[in-house]
Design a protein around this motif. Structure first.
Motif, short mmCIF file in Angstrom:
data_model
loop_
_atom_site.label_atom_id
_atom_site.label_comp_id
_atom_site.label_asym_id
_atom_site.label_seq_id
_atom_site.Cartn_x
_atom_site.Cartn_y
_atom_site.Cartn_z
N ASP A 278 0.65 -1.16 -0.08
CA ASP A 278 -0.13 -0.09 0.02
C ASP A 278 0.79 1.31 -0.14
O ASP A 278 0.52 2.14 -0.75
N ASN B 96 -15.09 -3.44 6.06
CA ASN B 96 -13.77 -2.56 5.70
C ASN B 96 -13.34 -2.47 4.29
O ASN B 96 -12.66 -3.61 3.86
N GLU C 12 -11.26 -0.94 2.50
CA GLU C 12 -9.88 -1.01 2.24
C GLU C 12 -9.12 -2.30 2.25
O GLU C 12 -8.35 -2.68 1.58
N TRP C 13 -9.89 -2.86 3.61
CA TRP C 13 -9.12 -4.18 3.68
C TRP C 13 -9.79 -5.35 2.89
O TRP C 13 -8.61 -6.10 2.52
N LYS D 228 -10.34 -4.70 -0.43
CA LYS D 228 -9.55 -4.61 -1.44
C LYS D 228 -7.91 -5.04 -1.57
O LYS D 228 -7.53 -5.82 -2.37
N ARG D 229 -7.47 -4.71 -0.47
CA ARG D 229 -6.03 -5.46 -0.22
C ARG D 229 -6.09 -6.69 -0.14
O ARG D 229 -5.34 -7.26 -1.01
#
Length: 265
Positions: free
Chosen positions: A178, A252, A254-255, A257-258
């Protein structure tokens, strides 16, 4: 010589030391030898400044790294070499005390040298990782390529030694990736703007060159961490890791997506 815990007094003149004339003489001597790349003869006068006038100039620390590492790399006596390594690591701590403002960056440099000179034993490697963790924690999305690379590398080595869990390395890969993506985008934009600035001065040119070099280093780090992670990131290990954390991160974005990005890789 071996340094112990740092202890400073308000009554001491750390810029000029006990003898201003002697400090200025040593500064001139070491600077001349340094410019000649004669690091062996520069060392004695440089060491005087480090001990007696550590706040005289930041160059003590910028130049000191090259001076001491040259001596370390050419020293055959084990005891003497270890004392020189002590001096090098002490120097980074001193810089953060007397010239604060880039603590994370300096800790990254320290961690890199800890990995280079003291990472054979598990305890030393753990100290190295702790230093790089502090650098990463302080700088976050502004972390240098050096910090990102060595933080991940030390963690991978600790996994290999059985001290850290594979899950920690996989999670760190996500965090470091990231930061790399963010910094690459930021630097690319900065480089583009600089190249299209018709009024760019010499200072701007230096910054442009610095940013281009860092962008290249980040790409190298990206390749390195992907290569390092490969043996650990089987489908089974990733599914096991993300299955555990899925419910607590279901909202979440962002989590998610990662995680998806890493699973695709």
């Amino acid at each position: 010589f071996l340094f112990t815990a740092l202890s400073f007094s308000q009554d001491v003149d750390y810029k000029y030391g006990p003898d201003k004339t002697l400090t200025e003489n040593n500064l001139s001597i070491y600077d001349q030898f340094y410019k000649q790349k004669n690091y062996v003869d520069a060392y004695k006068s440089w060491k005087y400044l480090l001990i007696n006038a550590p706040a005289r100039t930041k160059n003590i620390y910028i130049h000191g790294s090259k001076i001491v590492k040259h001596l370390i790399d050419n020293e055959n006596d084990t005891i003497r070499r270890e004392l020189l390594i002590d001096t090098l690591l002490y120097m980074y701590d001193n810089r953060n005390i007397f010239f604060p403002g880039k603590e994370g960056y300096v800790l990254g440099l320290k961690g890199k040298d800890m990995y280079k000179y003291r990472s054979k034993e598990t305890d030393d490697l753990l100290l190295c990782q702790q230093t790089l963790y502090q650098s990463f924690k302080l700088d976050g999305y502004n972390s240098s390529a050096t910090t990102l690379n060595y933080y991940f590398t030390t963690t991978a080595k600790l996994v290999k030694f059985g001290v850290k869990e594979t899950e920690e390395l996989i999670a760190l890969f996500s965090d470091v990736s990231d930061v790399i993506d963010y910094r690459q985008a930021s630097l690319t934009e900065s480089i583009f703007n600089a190249k299209n600035d018709s009024l760019l001065d010499s200072r701007g040119q230096k910054k442009l060159q610095k940013n281009e070099k860092e962008l290249g280093r980040l790409e190298d780090v990206k390749t390195n961490i992907e290569k390092t992670l490969a043996p650990h990131s089987t489908c089974e290990s990733l599914v096991k890791l993300y299955s555990k954390k899925y419910q607590e991160n279901i909202d979440n974005l962002e989590w998610l997506k990662r995680s998806a990005k890493l699973l695709i890789k």
